[in-house]
Design a protein around this motif. Structure first.
Motif, PDB file in Angstrom:
ATOM      1  N   MET A 228      51.969  27.676  39.674  1.00 53.54           N
ATOM      2  CA  MET A 228      51.527  26.564  41.108  1.00 53.54           C
ATOM      3  C   MET A 228      49.745  27.504  41.145  1.00 53.54           C
ATOM      4  SD  MET A 228      54.878  26.416  44.673  1.00 53.54           S
ATOM      5  CE  MET A 228      53.704  24.714  44.945  1.00 53.54           C
ATOM      6  N   PRO A 229      48.677  25.716  42.604  1.00 55.87           N
ATOM      7  CA  PRO A 229      47.809  26.693  42.495  1.00 55.87           C
ATOM      8  C   PRO A 229      48.461  28.071  43.573  1.00 55.87           C
ATOM      9  CG  PRO A 229      47.627  24.582  42.918  1.00 55.87           C
ATOM     10  CD  PRO A 229      49.236  24.662  42.393  1.00 55.87           C
ATOM     11  N   GLY A 230      47.326  29.504  42.975  1.00 52.25           N
ATOM     12  CA  GLY A 230      47.547  31.157  43.864  1.00 52.25           C
ATOM     13  C   GLY A 230      48.137  31.712  43.394  1.00 52.25           C
ATOM     14  N   LYS A 231      49.014  30.965  42.548  1.00 49.13           N
ATOM     15  CA  LYS A 231      49.397  32.187  41.525  1.00 49.13           C
ATOM     16  C   LYS A 231      48.234  32.586  40.365  1.00 49.13           C
ATOM     17  CE  LYS A 231      54.727  31.272  41.950  1.00 49.13           C
ATOM     18  NZ  LYS A 231      55.776  30.112  41.257  1.00 49.13           N
ATOM     19  N   GLN A 232      48.443  34.144  39.636  1.00 54.97           N
ATOM     20  CA  GLN A 232      47.892  35.046  39.026  1.00 54.97           C
ATOM     21  C   GLN A 232      48.548  35.704  38.174  1.00 54.97           C
ATOM     22  OE1 GLN A 232      44.063  36.156  40.847  1.00 54.97           O
ATOM     23  NE2 GLN A 232      43.299  36.833  38.448  1.00 54.97           N
ATOM     24  N   GLU A 233      48.722  36.407  36.922  1.00 53.89           N
ATOM     25  CA  GLU A 233      49.140  37.672  36.724  1.00 53.89           C
ATOM     26  C   GLU A 233      48.466  37.866  35.555  1.00 53.89           C
ATOM     27  OE1 GLU A 233      53.744  37.074  36.140  1.00 53.89           O
ATOM     28  OE2 GLU A 233      53.003  35.247  34.621  1.00 53.89           O
ATOM     29  N   LEU A 234      47.434  37.615  35.382  1.00 59.40           N
ATOM     30  CA  LEU A 234      46.245  38.155  34.286  1.00 59.40           C
ATOM     31  C   LEU A 234      44.493  38.405  35.076  1.00 59.40           C
ATOM     32  CD1 LEU A 234      46.714  36.505  31.170  1.00 59.40           C
ATOM     33  CD2 LEU A 234      48.200  38.677  31.611  1.00 59.40           C
ATOM     34  N   GLU A 235      43.825  39.541  34.940  1.00 67.04           N
ATOM     35  CA  GLU A 235      42.719  39.511  35.260  1.00 67.04           C
ATOM     36  C   GLU A 235      42.428  38.366  34.577  1.00 67.04           C
ATOM     37  OE1 GLU A 235      39.295  42.789  35.616  1.00 67.04           O
ATOM     38  OE2 GLU A 235      40.579  43.264  33.702  1.00 67.04           O
ATOM     39  N   THR A 236      41.373  38.286  35.533  1.00 62.09           N
ATOM     40  CA  THR A 236      40.351  36.897  34.387  1.00 62.09           C
ATOM     41  C   THR A 236      39.953  36.584  33.534  1.00 62.09           C
ATOM     42  OG1 THR A 236      38.889  37.106  36.751  1.00 62.09           O
ATOM     43  CG2 THR A 236      40.293  35.050  36.498  1.00 62.09           C
ATOM     44  N   LYS A 237      38.933  38.520  33.810  1.00 60.77           N
ATOM     45  CA  LYS A 237      37.962  38.792  32.721  1.00 60.77           C
ATOM     46  C   LYS A 237      38.704  39.129  31.706  1.00 60.77           C
ATOM     47  CE  LYS A 237      37.028  43.726  32.528  1.00 60.77           C
ATOM     48  NZ  LYS A 237      36.432  44.437  32.921  1.00 60.77           N
ATOM     49  N   LEU A 238      40.207  38.787  30.991  1.00 60.56           N
ATOM     50  CA  LEU A 238      40.894  38.572  29.497  1.00 60.56           C
ATOM     51  C   LEU A 238      40.769  37.796  28.721  1.00 60.56           C
ATOM     52  CD1 LEU A 238      42.925  40.169  27.652  1.00 60.56           C
ATOM     53  CD2 LEU A 238      44.451  39.385  29.515  1.00 60.56           C
ATOM     54  N   PHE A 239      40.170  36.731  29.864  1.00 59.14           N
ATOM     55  CA  PHE A 239      40.550  34.874  29.220  1.00 59.14           C
ATOM     56  C   PHE A 239      38.780  34.783  28.302  1.00 59.14           C
ATOM     57  CE2 PHE A 239      43.478  34.216  31.969  1.00 59.14           C
ATOM     58  CZ  PHE A 239      44.099  32.842  32.150  1.00 59.14           C
ATOM     59  N   GLY A 240      38.098  35.893  29.030  1.00 60.61           N
ATOM     60  CA  GLY A 240      36.746  35.652  27.952  1.00 60.61           C
ATOM     61  C   GLY A 240      36.882  36.475  26.982  1.00 60.61           C
ATOM     62  N   LYS A 241      37.860  37.109  26.645  1.00 68.03           N
ATOM     63  CA  LYS A 241      38.080  37.493  25.017  1.00 68.03           C
ATOM     64  C   LYS A 241      38.648  37.207  24.159  1.00 68.03           C
ATOM     65  CE  LYS A 241      39.977  42.124  26.492  1.00 68.03           C
ATOM     66  NZ  LYS A 241      39.681  43.235  26.714  1.00 68.03           N
ATOM     67  N   SER A 242      39.552  35.722  24.568  1.00 62.67           N
ATOM     68  CA  SER A 242      40.375  34.929  24.422  1.00 62.67           C
ATOM     69  C   SER A 242      40.740  33.928  23.736  1.00 62.67           C
ATOM     70  CB  SER A 242      42.201  35.576  25.285  1.00 62.67           C
ATOM     71  OG  SER A 242      42.193  36.885  25.680  1.00 62.67           O
TER      72      SER A 242
END
Length: 327
Positions: A228-242
Protein backbone atom coordinates in the motif's frame (compact mmCIF):
# COMPACT_ATOMS: atom_id res chain seq x y z
CA UNK A 1 -26.09 -24.10 -12.92
CA UNK A 2 -24.82 -24.79 -9.43
CA UNK A 3 -22.58 -22.43 -7.47
CA UNK A 4 -20.00 -24.16 -5.27
CA UNK A 5 -19.64 -22.82 -1.72
CA UNK A 6 -16.33 -23.68 -0.09
CA UNK A 7 -15.13 -23.24 3.47
CA UNK A 8 -11.56 -22.79 4.63
CA UNK A 9 -11.53 -26.32 6.04
CA UNK A 10 -12.63 -27.82 2.72
CA UNK A 11 -10.00 -25.87 0.80
CA UNK A 12 -7.27 -26.91 3.22
CA UNK A 13 -8.03 -30.58 2.53
CA UNK A 14 -7.42 -30.35 -1.21
CA UNK A 15 -4.92 -27.51 -1.71
CA UNK A 16 -1.21 -28.19 -1.26
CA UNK A 17 1.73 -25.81 -1.56
CA UNK A 18 3.21 -27.43 -4.66
CA UNK A 19 -0.07 -26.78 -6.50
CA UNK A 20 -0.11 -23.19 -5.25
CA UNK A 21 3.46 -22.55 -6.40
CA UNK A 22 2.52 -23.89 -9.83
CA UNK A 23 -0.62 -21.70 -9.87
CA UNK A 24 1.35 -18.57 -8.95
CA UNK A 25 3.91 -19.21 -11.69
CA UNK A 26 1.06 -19.59 -14.15
CA UNK A 27 -0.46 -16.33 -12.92
CA UNK A 28 2.75 -14.39 -13.50
CA UNK A 29 3.08 -15.83 -17.01
CA UNK A 30 -0.53 -15.01 -17.88
CA UNK A 31 -0.13 -11.45 -16.61
CA UNK A 32 3.03 -10.73 -18.59
CA UNK A 33 1.60 -12.46 -21.67
CA UNK A 34 -1.47 -10.18 -21.63
CA UNK A 35 -3.86 -13.05 -21.00
CA UNK A 36 -5.57 -11.29 -18.13
CA UNK A 37 -7.13 -7.89 -17.53
CA UNK A 38 -6.54 -6.46 -14.04
CA UNK A 39 -8.35 -3.25 -13.02
CA UNK A 40 -6.68 -1.04 -10.39
CA UNK A 41 -6.93 -2.19 -6.78
CA UNK A 42 -9.62 -0.46 -4.73
CA UNK A 43 -8.44 0.16 -1.16
CA UNK A 44 -10.07 1.53 1.96
CA UNK A 45 -7.99 2.53 4.99
CA UNK A 46 -10.26 1.95 8.01
CA UNK A 47 -8.35 3.94 10.60
CA UNK A 48 -11.22 3.94 13.11
CA UNK A 49 -10.90 0.16 13.52
CA UNK A 50 -7.19 -0.18 12.69
CA UNK A 51 -7.84 -2.01 9.46
CA UNK A 52 -7.78 -1.92 5.70
CA UNK A 53 -10.00 -3.45 3.00
CA UNK A 54 -8.79 -4.17 -0.54
CA UNK A 55 -10.85 -5.23 -3.53
CA UNK A 56 -8.87 -6.98 -6.26
CA UNK A 57 -10.40 -8.28 -9.46
CA UNK A 58 -9.34 -9.78 -12.76
CA UNK A 59 -10.60 -11.17 -16.04
CA UNK A 60 -8.95 -14.45 -17.05
CA UNK A 61 -9.12 -14.31 -20.85
CA UNK A 62 -8.05 -17.96 -21.24
CA UNK A 63 -10.72 -19.69 -19.17
CA UNK A 64 -13.16 -16.78 -19.47
CA UNK A 65 -13.58 -16.29 -15.74
CA UNK A 66 -13.82 -13.10 -13.73
CA UNK A 67 -12.53 -13.27 -10.17
CA UNK A 68 -13.14 -10.80 -7.36
CA UNK A 69 -11.55 -10.91 -3.92
CA UNK A 70 -12.52 -8.75 -0.99
CA UNK A 71 -9.68 -8.98 1.52
CA UNK A 72 -9.11 -7.20 4.79
CA UNK A 73 -6.50 -6.84 7.47
CA UNK A 74 -7.46 -5.74 10.99
CA UNK A 75 -4.75 -5.45 13.63
CA UNK A 76 -7.06 -6.16 16.56
CA UNK A 77 -9.38 -8.84 15.21
CA UNK A 78 -7.97 -11.70 17.24
CA UNK A 79 -7.77 -9.63 20.40
CA UNK A 80 -11.25 -8.15 20.08
CA UNK A 81 -13.25 -10.90 18.37
CA UNK A 82 -11.18 -14.08 18.54
CA UNK A 83 -10.97 -14.29 14.74
CA UNK A 84 -8.12 -14.02 12.26
CA UNK A 85 -6.70 -10.56 11.58
CA UNK A 86 -6.93 -11.35 7.87
CA UNK A 87 -10.30 -12.06 6.24
CA UNK A 88 -11.10 -12.67 2.57
CA UNK A 89 -13.79 -13.94 0.21
CA UNK A 90 -13.21 -14.97 -3.42
CA UNK A 91 -15.94 -15.13 -6.08
CA UNK A 92 -15.42 -16.69 -9.52
CA UNK A 93 -17.92 -15.75 -12.23
CA UNK A 94 -18.48 -17.38 -15.64
CA UNK A 95 -18.22 -14.51 -18.16
CA UNK A 96 -20.36 -16.36 -20.69
CA UNK A 97 -23.49 -15.94 -18.58
CA UNK A 98 -22.59 -14.11 -15.36
CA UNK A 99 -23.30 -17.13 -13.15
CA UNK A 100 -21.09 -17.41 -10.04
CA UNK A 101 -19.07 -20.62 -10.39
CA UNK A 102 -17.81 -20.53 -6.82
CA UNK A 103 -17.87 -18.50 -3.63
CA UNK A 104 -15.06 -19.48 -1.32
CA UNK A 105 -13.21 -18.47 1.79
CA UNK A 106 -10.24 -16.51 0.50
CA UNK A 107 -7.99 -16.13 3.52
CA UNK A 108 -6.16 -19.44 3.14
CA UNK A 109 -5.71 -18.98 -0.60
CA UNK A 110 -4.38 -15.46 -0.02
CA UNK A 111 -1.90 -16.64 2.61
CA UNK A 112 -0.68 -19.60 0.57
CA UNK A 113 -0.34 -17.76 -2.73
CA UNK A 114 1.48 -14.90 -0.96
CA UNK A 115 3.89 -17.43 0.52
CA UNK A 116 4.31 -19.04 -2.88
CA UNK A 117 5.14 -15.66 -4.46
CA UNK A 118 8.32 -15.36 -2.41
CA UNK A 119 9.30 -18.92 -3.25
CA UNK A 120 8.71 -18.44 -6.97
CA UNK A 121 10.85 -15.31 -6.93
CA UNK A 122 13.66 -17.19 -5.19
CA UNK A 123 13.35 -20.09 -7.62
CA UNK A 124 14.09 -17.81 -10.56
CA UNK A 125 16.25 -15.11 -8.96
CA UNK A 126 18.20 -16.48 -5.98
CA UNK A 127 21.49 -18.29 -6.35
CA UNK A 128 20.90 -22.03 -6.67
CA UNK A 129 23.34 -22.65 -3.83
CA UNK A 130 21.31 -20.59 -1.34
CA UNK A 131 21.03 -22.27 2.05
CA UNK A 132 20.43 -19.46 4.55
CA UNK A 133 17.20 -17.47 4.70
CA UNK A 134 16.36 -14.47 6.88
CA UNK A 135 12.68 -14.07 7.71
CA UNK A 136 11.74 -10.53 8.75
CA UNK A 137 8.46 -10.65 10.61
CA UNK A 138 6.76 -13.42 12.57
CA UNK A 139 3.12 -13.37 11.47
CA UNK A 140 1.10 -15.80 9.37
CA UNK A 141 2.67 -14.68 6.08
CA UNK A 142 6.17 -15.19 7.52
CA UNK A 143 5.16 -18.77 8.21
CA UNK A 144 3.80 -19.45 4.73
CA UNK A 145 6.87 -17.85 3.15
CA UNK A 146 9.12 -20.38 4.84
CA UNK A 147 6.78 -23.29 4.09
CA UNK A 148 6.82 -22.40 0.40
CA UNK A 149 10.54 -21.64 0.18
CA UNK A 150 11.35 -25.01 1.76
CA UNK A 151 9.58 -26.67 -1.18
CA UNK A 152 11.94 -24.96 -3.63
CA UNK A 153 15.31 -24.88 -1.82
CA UNK A 154 17.19 -27.31 0.40
CA UNK A 155 17.60 -24.84 3.24
CA UNK A 156 19.89 -25.30 6.22
CA UNK A 157 19.59 -22.16 8.36
CA UNK A 158 16.66 -19.88 9.17
CA UNK A 159 17.37 -16.49 10.77
CA UNK A 160 14.35 -14.82 12.35
CA UNK A 161 13.80 -11.21 13.38
CA UNK A 162 10.63 -9.65 14.75
CA UNK A 163 9.77 -6.57 16.76
CA UNK A 164 8.72 -8.89 19.59
CA UNK A 165 11.44 -11.26 20.79
CA UNK A 166 8.74 -13.42 22.36
CA UNK A 167 6.88 -13.78 19.06
CA UNK A 168 10.13 -14.58 17.25
CA UNK A 169 10.81 -17.41 19.68
CA UNK A 170 7.24 -18.68 19.27
CA UNK A 171 7.69 -18.61 15.49
CA UNK A 172 10.76 -20.81 15.80
CA UNK A 173 9.02 -23.19 18.19
CA UNK A 174 6.07 -23.60 15.83
CA UNK A 175 8.02 -23.83 12.57
CA UNK A 176 10.53 -26.37 13.88
CA UNK A 177 7.68 -28.87 14.17
CA UNK A 178 6.87 -28.52 10.47
CA UNK A 179 10.27 -27.72 8.96
CA UNK A 180 13.18 -29.14 10.99
CA UNK A 181 16.07 -26.77 10.21
CA UNK A 182 18.61 -24.76 12.21
CA UNK A 183 16.82 -21.69 13.60
CA UNK A 184 18.31 -18.58 15.19
CA UNK A 185 16.42 -15.55 16.49
CA UNK A 186 18.02 -12.10 16.43
CA UNK A 187 17.39 -8.93 18.37
CA UNK A 188 19.70 -7.04 15.99
CA UNK A 189 18.19 -7.00 12.49
CA UNK A 190 21.56 -6.21 10.89
CA UNK A 191 23.03 -9.45 12.25
CA UNK A 192 20.00 -11.32 10.96
CA UNK A 193 20.08 -10.16 7.34
CA UNK A 194 23.84 -9.76 6.79
CA UNK A 195 24.39 -13.54 6.90
CA UNK A 196 21.53 -14.53 4.61
CA UNK A 197 21.47 -15.72 1.00
CA UNK A 198 17.74 -14.98 0.78
CA UNK A 199 15.88 -12.29 2.75
CA UNK A 200 12.08 -12.27 2.94
CA UNK A 201 10.35 -9.25 4.45
CA UNK A 202 6.78 -9.61 5.67
CA UNK A 203 6.07 -6.63 7.95
CA UNK A 204 3.67 -3.70 7.67
CA UNK A 205 6.45 -1.19 8.36
CA UNK A 206 6.20 2.37 7.09
CA UNK A 207 9.91 3.09 7.49
CA UNK A 208 13.01 1.28 6.25
CA UNK A 209 14.06 -1.67 8.40
CA UNK A 210 16.96 -2.96 6.27
CA UNK A 211 19.88 -0.72 5.36
CA UNK A 212 21.68 -1.02 2.05
CA UNK A 213 25.14 -1.77 3.47
CA UNK A 214 23.84 -4.76 5.44
CA UNK A 215 23.01 -6.74 2.29
CA UNK A 216 25.91 -8.77 0.88
CA UNK A 217 26.52 -9.26 -2.87
CA UNK A 218 24.55 -12.15 -4.34
CA UNK A 219 21.61 -11.83 -1.96
CA UNK A 220 18.03 -12.19 -3.14
CA UNK A 221 15.33 -10.17 -1.35
CA UNK A 222 11.61 -10.89 -1.61
CA UNK A 223 9.68 -7.86 -0.39
CA UNK A 224 6.20 -9.00 0.59
CA UNK A 225 5.08 -6.47 3.21
CA UNK A 226 4.82 -3.26 1.20
CA UNK A 227 1.49 -3.45 -0.63
CA UNK A 228 0.00 0.00 0.00
CA UNK A 229 1.18 3.59 -0.47
CA UNK A 230 3.48 4.60 2.37
CA UNK A 231 4.69 1.15 3.39
CA UNK A 232 8.45 0.53 3.32
CA UNK A 233 10.88 -2.14 4.51
CA UNK A 234 14.10 -1.38 2.57
CA UNK A 235 16.36 1.65 2.48
CA UNK A 236 15.84 3.19 -0.96
CA UNK A 237 19.60 3.33 -1.59
CA UNK A 238 19.61 -0.48 -1.94
CA UNK A 239 17.61 -0.22 -5.16
CA UNK A 240 20.40 1.76 -6.78
CA UNK A 241 22.72 -1.26 -6.71
CA UNK A 242 20.19 -4.04 -7.31
CA UNK A 243 18.32 -5.68 -10.14
CA UNK A 244 14.61 -5.10 -9.58
CA UNK A 245 11.84 -7.51 -10.53
CA UNK A 246 8.19 -6.75 -9.79
CA UNK A 247 4.92 -8.62 -10.04
CA UNK A 248 3.25 -5.65 -11.79
CA UNK A 249 4.98 -2.44 -12.86
CA UNK A 250 1.83 -0.34 -12.43
CA UNK A 251 0.95 -1.72 -9.02
CA UNK A 252 4.47 -1.61 -7.60
CA UNK A 253 5.11 1.96 -8.69
CA UNK A 254 1.98 2.99 -6.82
CA UNK A 255 2.00 0.71 -3.77
CA UNK A 256 5.05 -1.57 -3.79
CA UNK A 257 8.42 -1.42 -2.06
CA UNK A 258 9.90 0.32 -5.10
CA UNK A 259 7.49 3.29 -4.81
CA UNK A 260 9.99 5.27 -2.70
CA UNK A 261 12.95 4.66 -5.01
CA UNK A 262 10.84 5.71 -8.01
CA UNK A 263 9.69 8.86 -6.24
CA UNK A 264 13.29 9.75 -5.30
CA UNK A 265 14.56 9.20 -8.84
CA UNK A 266 16.86 6.30 -7.89
CA UNK A 267 14.99 3.96 -10.23
CA UNK A 268 13.19 4.58 -13.51
CA UNK A 269 9.91 2.84 -14.25
CA UNK A 270 11.25 1.63 -17.60
CA UNK A 271 14.00 -0.31 -15.79
CA UNK A 272 11.56 -2.54 -13.91
CA UNK A 273 11.18 -6.15 -15.05
CA UNK A 274 8.09 -8.25 -14.40
CA UNK A 275 8.38 -11.69 -12.83
CA UNK A 276 6.35 -13.21 -15.64
CA UNK A 277 8.82 -11.88 -18.19
CA UNK A 278 11.63 -13.67 -16.38
CA UNK A 279 9.71 -16.95 -16.10
CA UNK A 280 8.77 -16.82 -19.80
CA UNK A 281 12.36 -16.05 -20.78
CA UNK A 282 11.52 -12.68 -22.31
CA UNK A 283 13.94 -10.88 -19.99
CA UNK A 284 16.80 -11.95 -17.75
CA UNK A 285 16.73 -11.76 -13.99
CA UNK A 286 19.94 -12.62 -12.16
CA UNK A 287 22.97 -12.35 -14.41
CA UNK A 288 25.78 -13.25 -11.99
CA UNK A 289 26.35 -14.64 -8.50
CA UNK A 290 27.29 -11.14 -7.37
CA UNK A 291 23.97 -9.54 -8.32
CA UNK A 292 21.64 -8.36 -5.61
CA UNK A 293 18.11 -9.09 -6.78
CA UNK A 294 14.95 -7.55 -5.33
CA UNK A 295 11.48 -8.94 -5.96
CA UNK A 296 8.69 -6.48 -5.19
CA UNK A 297 5.38 -8.27 -4.59
CA UNK A 298 2.11 -6.39 -4.26
CA UNK A 299 -0.15 -9.36 -5.01
CA UNK A 300 -2.15 -9.83 -8.21
CA UNK A 301 -5.76 -10.93 -8.40
CA UNK A 302 -4.80 -13.39 -11.13
CA UNK A 303 -2.87 -15.30 -8.43
CA UNK A 304 -6.12 -15.70 -6.52
CA UNK A 305 -7.94 -16.71 -9.69
CA UNK A 306 -5.45 -19.37 -10.81
CA UNK A 307 -5.26 -20.80 -7.28
CA UNK A 308 -9.05 -20.80 -6.88
CA UNK A 309 -9.35 -22.55 -10.24
CA UNK A 310 -6.88 -25.16 -9.00
CA UNK A 311 -9.10 -25.78 -5.96
CA UNK A 312 -12.14 -26.35 -8.17
CA UNK A 313 -10.14 -28.62 -10.48
CA UNK A 314 -8.96 -30.80 -7.59
CA UNK A 315 -12.48 -30.87 -6.15
CA UNK A 316 -13.79 -32.59 -9.25
CA UNK A 317 -12.07 -35.74 -8.00
CA UNK A 318 -12.95 -35.19 -4.34
CA UNK A 319 -16.54 -33.94 -4.28
CA UNK A 320 -17.89 -37.04 -2.55
CA UNK A 321 -15.29 -36.83 0.17
CA UNK A 322 -15.78 -33.14 0.87
CA UNK A 323 -19.56 -33.00 0.56
CA UNK A 324 -19.31 -29.66 -1.28
CA UNK A 325 -22.13 -27.22 -0.63
CA UNK A 326 -24.11 -26.18 -3.70
CA UNK A 327 -26.66 -23.42 -4.24
Amino acid sequence: MDTIILTKEQISRVLNMDDVIESVEEAYKMFSDNKVILPPVLSFDIEKYHGEIDIKSGYDLVDEVVGVKIASGYANNYENYGISNGQATIILVDVKNGVPLAIMEGGLITDMRTGAAGAVSAKYLARKSSKKVAIIGTGIIARWELKALARVFELEDVFVWGRSEEKAKQYVKDMKKEIPLNYTTFVDIEECVSQADIIITTTSSKKALIQSEWVKPGTHLACIGADMPGKQELETKLFGKSKIIVDSVNQCVERGEVQHAIRNGLVLERDLIEMGEVILGYKQGRESDEDITIFDSTGLSIQDITTAKKVISVLKDNRDVLAVNLI
